[in-house]
Design a protein around this motif. Sequence first.
Motif, PDB file in Angstrom:
ATOM      1  N   GLU A 105       4.699  -4.486  30.538  1.00 19.83           N
ATOM      2  CA  GLU A 105       4.315  -3.229  29.971  1.00 19.83           C
ATOM      3  C   GLU A 105       4.726  -2.975  28.433  1.00 19.83           C
ATOM      4  OE1 GLU A 105       6.091  -3.818  32.710  1.00 19.83           O
ATOM      5  OE2 GLU A 105       4.527  -3.262  34.196  1.00 19.83           O
ATOM      6  N   ASP A 106       5.704  -3.646  28.132  1.00 17.41           N
ATOM      7  CA  ASP A 106       6.264  -4.227  26.619  1.00 17.41           C
ATOM      8  C   ASP A 106       5.240  -4.387  25.915  1.00 17.41           C
ATOM      9  OD1 ASP A 106       8.942  -3.042  27.167  1.00 17.41           O
ATOM     10  OD2 ASP A 106       9.589  -4.985  27.435  1.00 17.41           O
ATOM     11  N   MET A 107       4.706  -5.518  26.481  1.00 17.22           N
ATOM     12  CA  MET A 107       3.470  -6.378  25.634  1.00 17.22           C
ATOM     13  C   MET A 107       2.331  -5.345  25.458  1.00 17.22           C
ATOM     14  SD  MET A 107       4.490  -9.097  24.731  1.00 17.22           S
ATOM     15  CE  MET A 107       3.102 -10.038  24.315  1.00 17.22           C
ATOM     16  N   ILE A 117      11.325   0.458  18.166  1.00 15.94           N
ATOM     17  CA  ILE A 117      12.579   0.841  18.091  1.00 15.94           C
ATOM     18  C   ILE A 117      12.805   1.088  19.928  1.00 15.94           C
ATOM     19  CG2 ILE A 117      14.409   2.495  17.974  1.00 15.94           C
ATOM     20  CD1 ILE A 117      13.015   2.609  15.153  1.00 15.94           C
ATOM     21  N   GLU A 118      11.832   1.804  20.486  1.00 19.37           N
ATOM     22  CA  GLU A 118      12.063   2.048  21.730  1.00 19.37           C
ATOM     23  C   GLU A 118      12.338   0.854  22.607  1.00 19.37           C
ATOM     24  OE1 GLU A 118       9.416   4.050  25.371  1.00 19.37           O
ATOM     25  OE2 GLU A 118       9.405   5.018  23.675  1.00 19.37           O
ATOM     26  N   SER A 144       0.838  -1.011  -0.012  1.00 17.80           N
ATOM     27  CA  SER A 144       0.027   0.084  -0.055  1.00 17.80           C
ATOM     28  C   SER A 144       0.733   1.321  -0.104  1.00 17.80           C
ATOM     29  CB  SER A 144      -0.856  -0.032   1.209  1.00 17.80           C
ATOM     30  OG  SER A 144      -1.670  -1.271   1.349  1.00 17.80           O
ATOM     31  N   GLU A 145       0.329   2.229  -0.563  1.00 19.73           N
ATOM     32  CA  GLU A 145       1.288   3.627  -0.575  1.00 19.73           C
ATOM     33  C   GLU A 145       1.486   4.159   0.630  1.00 19.73           C
ATOM     34  OE1 GLU A 145      -0.296   6.543  -3.292  1.00 19.73           O
ATOM     35  OE2 GLU A 145      -0.645   5.057  -5.030  1.00 19.73           O
ATOM     36  N   ASP A 146       0.639   3.905   1.776  1.00 19.07           N
ATOM     37  CA  ASP A 146       0.766   4.546   3.008  1.00 19.07           C
ATOM     38  C   ASP A 146       1.342   3.493   3.983  1.00 19.07           C
ATOM     39  OD1 ASP A 146      -1.589   2.900   3.188  1.00 19.07           O
ATOM     40  OD2 ASP A 146      -2.698   4.388   4.271  1.00 19.07           O
ATOM     41  N   GLU A 147       1.870   2.431   3.644  1.00 15.59           N
ATOM     42  CA  GLU A 147       2.166   1.552   4.296  1.00 15.59           C
ATOM     43  C   GLU A 147       3.348   1.787   5.544  1.00 15.59           C
ATOM     44  OE1 GLU A 147       2.211  -2.671   3.017  1.00 15.59           O
ATOM     45  OE2 GLU A 147       4.279  -2.679   3.529  1.00 15.59           O
ATOM     46  N   PRO A 148       2.888   1.586   6.830  1.00 17.57           N
ATOM     47  CA  PRO A 148       4.061   2.099   7.589  1.00 17.57           C
ATOM     48  C   PRO A 148       5.050   0.772   7.967  1.00 17.57           C
ATOM     49  CG  PRO A 148       1.881   1.426   8.991  1.00 17.57           C
ATOM     50  CD  PRO A 148       1.798   1.583   7.381  1.00 17.57           C
ATOM     51  N   SER A 149       6.364   1.210   8.184  1.00 14.12           N
ATOM     52  CA  SER A 149       7.164   0.216   8.332  1.00 14.12           C
ATOM     53  C   SER A 149       7.333  -0.363   9.993  1.00 14.12           C
ATOM     54  CB  SER A 149       8.692   0.581   8.124  1.00 14.12           C
ATOM     55  OG  SER A 149       9.816  -0.124   8.707  1.00 14.12           O
ATOM     56  N   LEU A 150       7.107  -1.377  10.246  1.00 15.15           N
ATOM     57  CA  LEU A 150       7.158  -2.019  11.474  1.00 15.15           C
ATOM     58  C   LEU A 150       8.475  -2.088  12.080  1.00 15.15           C
ATOM     59  CD1 LEU A 150       5.039  -5.685  10.733  1.00 15.15           C
ATOM     60  CD2 LEU A 150       4.251  -3.545  12.005  1.00 15.15           C
ATOM     61  N   LEU A 151       9.394  -2.316  11.543  1.00 18.60           N
ATOM     62  CA  LEU A 151      11.078  -2.205  12.003  1.00 18.60           C
ATOM     63  C   LEU A 151      11.202  -0.813  12.237  1.00 18.60           C
ATOM     64  CD1 LEU A 151      12.400  -5.003   9.308  1.00 18.60           C
ATOM     65  CD2 LEU A 151      11.751  -5.090  11.890  1.00 18.60           C
ATOM     66  N   GLN A 152      10.537   0.283  11.623  1.00 23.34           N
ATOM     67  CA  GLN A 152      11.041   1.696  12.047  1.00 23.34           C
ATOM     68  C   GLN A 152       9.959   2.206  12.874  1.00 23.34           C
ATOM     69  OE1 GLN A 152      11.561   3.425   8.293  1.00 23.34           O
ATOM     70  NE2 GLN A 152      13.435   2.050   7.636  1.00 23.34           N
ATOM     71  N   ASN A 153       9.188   1.485  13.399  1.00 18.11           N
ATOM     72  CA  ASN A 153       8.232   2.111  14.281  1.00 18.11           C
ATOM     73  C   ASN A 153       8.749   2.414  15.570  1.00 18.11           C
ATOM     74  OD1 ASN A 153       6.261   1.635  16.823  1.00 18.11           O
ATOM     75  ND2 ASN A 153       4.694   1.918  15.016  1.00 18.11           N
ATOM     76  N   PRO A 154       8.483   3.717  16.161  1.00 16.76           N
ATOM     77  CA  PRO A 154       9.052   4.344  17.325  1.00 16.76           C
ATOM     78  C   PRO A 154       8.915   3.426  18.617  1.00 16.76           C
ATOM     79  CG  PRO A 154       8.103   6.106  16.135  1.00 16.76           C
ATOM     80  CD  PRO A 154       7.789   4.889  15.378  1.00 16.76           C
ATOM     81  N   ILE A 155       8.031   2.851  18.697  1.00 20.48           N
ATOM     82  CA  ILE A 155       7.628   2.103  19.884  1.00 20.48           C
ATOM     83  C   ILE A 155       8.474   0.870  19.946  1.00 20.48           C
ATOM     84  CG2 ILE A 155       5.852   0.682  21.093  1.00 20.48           C
ATOM     85  CD1 ILE A 155       3.867   3.183  20.555  1.00 20.48           C
ATOM     86  N   GLN A 194      13.797  -8.724  16.503  1.00 23.36           N
ATOM     87  CA  GLN A 194      13.534  -9.608  17.551  1.00 23.36           C
ATOM     88  C   GLN A 194      12.226  -9.430  18.552  1.00 23.36           C
ATOM     89  OE1 GLN A 194      17.621  -8.961  19.115  1.00 23.36           O
ATOM     90  NE2 GLN A 194      18.120 -11.188  18.606  1.00 23.36           N
ATOM     91  N   VAL A 195      12.118  -7.879  18.706  1.00 20.59           N
ATOM     92  CA  VAL A 195      11.241  -7.525  19.560  1.00 20.59           C
ATOM     93  C   VAL A 195       9.591  -8.049  18.613  1.00 20.59           C
ATOM     94  CG1 VAL A 195       9.471  -5.561  19.798  1.00 20.59           C
ATOM     95  CG2 VAL A 195      11.842  -5.716  20.528  1.00 20.59           C
ATOM     96  N   LEU A 196       9.613  -7.754  17.284  1.00 19.27           N
ATOM     97  CA  LEU A 196       8.394  -8.329  16.931  1.00 19.27           C
ATOM     98  C   LEU A 196       8.115  -9.671  16.877  1.00 19.27           C
ATOM     99  CD1 LEU A 196       8.499  -5.835  13.655  1.00 19.27           C
ATOM    100  CD2 LEU A 196       6.968  -5.645  15.771  1.00 19.27           C
ATOM    101  N   ILE A 197       9.470 -10.540  16.544  1.00 22.81           N
ATOM    102  CA  ILE A 197       9.244 -11.858  16.651  1.00 22.81           C
ATOM    103  C   ILE A 197       8.762 -12.501  18.337  1.00 22.81           C
ATOM    104  CG2 ILE A 197      10.460 -13.983  16.369  1.00 22.81           C
ATOM    105  CD1 ILE A 197      12.202 -12.751  14.223  1.00 22.81           C
ATOM    106  N   ARG A 198       9.633 -12.025  19.139  1.00 22.75           N
ATOM    107  CA  ARG A 198       9.096 -12.239  20.598  1.00 22.75           C
ATOM    108  C   ARG A 198       7.724 -11.761  20.790  1.00 22.75           C
ATOM    109  NH1 ARG A 198      10.499 -16.648  23.528  1.00 22.75           N
ATOM    110  NH2 ARG A 198       9.391 -16.255  25.566  1.00 22.75           N
ATOM    111  N   TRP A 199       7.477 -10.673  20.490  1.00 24.79           N
ATOM    112  CA  TRP A 199       5.911 -10.184  20.708  1.00 24.79           C
ATOM    113  C   TRP A 199       4.816 -11.119  20.339  1.00 24.79           C
ATOM    114  CZ3 TRP A 199       2.277  -8.479  17.101  1.00 24.79           C
ATOM    115  CH2 TRP A 199       0.839  -8.047  17.931  1.00 24.79           C
ATOM    116  N   ALA A 200       4.991 -11.628  18.986  1.00 26.33           N
ATOM    117  CA  ALA A 200       4.135 -12.544  18.368  1.00 26.33           C
ATOM    118  C   ALA A 200       4.154 -13.797  19.057  1.00 26.33           C
ATOM    119  CB  ALA A 200       4.533 -12.750  16.934  1.00 26.33           C
ATOM    120  N   MET A 201       5.339 -14.244  19.588  1.00 28.26           N
ATOM    121  CA  MET A 201       5.502 -15.686  20.299  1.00 28.26           C
ATOM    122  C   MET A 201       4.765 -15.509  21.552  1.00 28.26           C
ATOM    123  SD  MET A 201       9.400 -16.530  19.307  1.00 28.26           S
ATOM    124  CE  MET A 201       9.625 -17.598  20.520  1.00 28.26           C
TER     125      MET A 201
END
Length: 124
Positions: A87-89, A38-39, A25-36, A50-57
């Motif tokens: 809190e991360d979750m 990254i923080e 999509s033209e307006d597609e945000p990047s998950l890997l560059q999301n400020p939350i 790793q955060v995204l993989i672990r969050w899903a798991m």
Amino acid sequence: MYHNDVLLTAYAPLGSGDRPPALKSEDEPSLLQNPIVIETANKNHCTPAQVLIRWAMERGTSVIPKTVNPDRLAENLNALDISLSPEDMQSLASLDQHRRYIRGNFWTAPGSPYTYENLWDEAV
């Protein structure tokens, strides 16, 4: 999460940013560059992937991130060693935009029994 004894599998859990432009999509945000994301990665001394993989798991989702890069493969496997706090979750759950990065439009070709509307619970 299990609903009706169905295990959810996250295909492209990192957003598949390298897929062809026609599938984005033209307006597609990047998950890997999301400020939350990254923080959270900085706080846990790991990478956004790793955060995204672990969050899903942690949510009980099976994940299948694709890579052909040996370093990224090792990085993905090391997500098993990360511990996200409640809190991360919660912070990561707040990112839910009801967005599908891989929308499935390619299954709706003329003559297909599928329509975009019947692929998902609701059109996005």
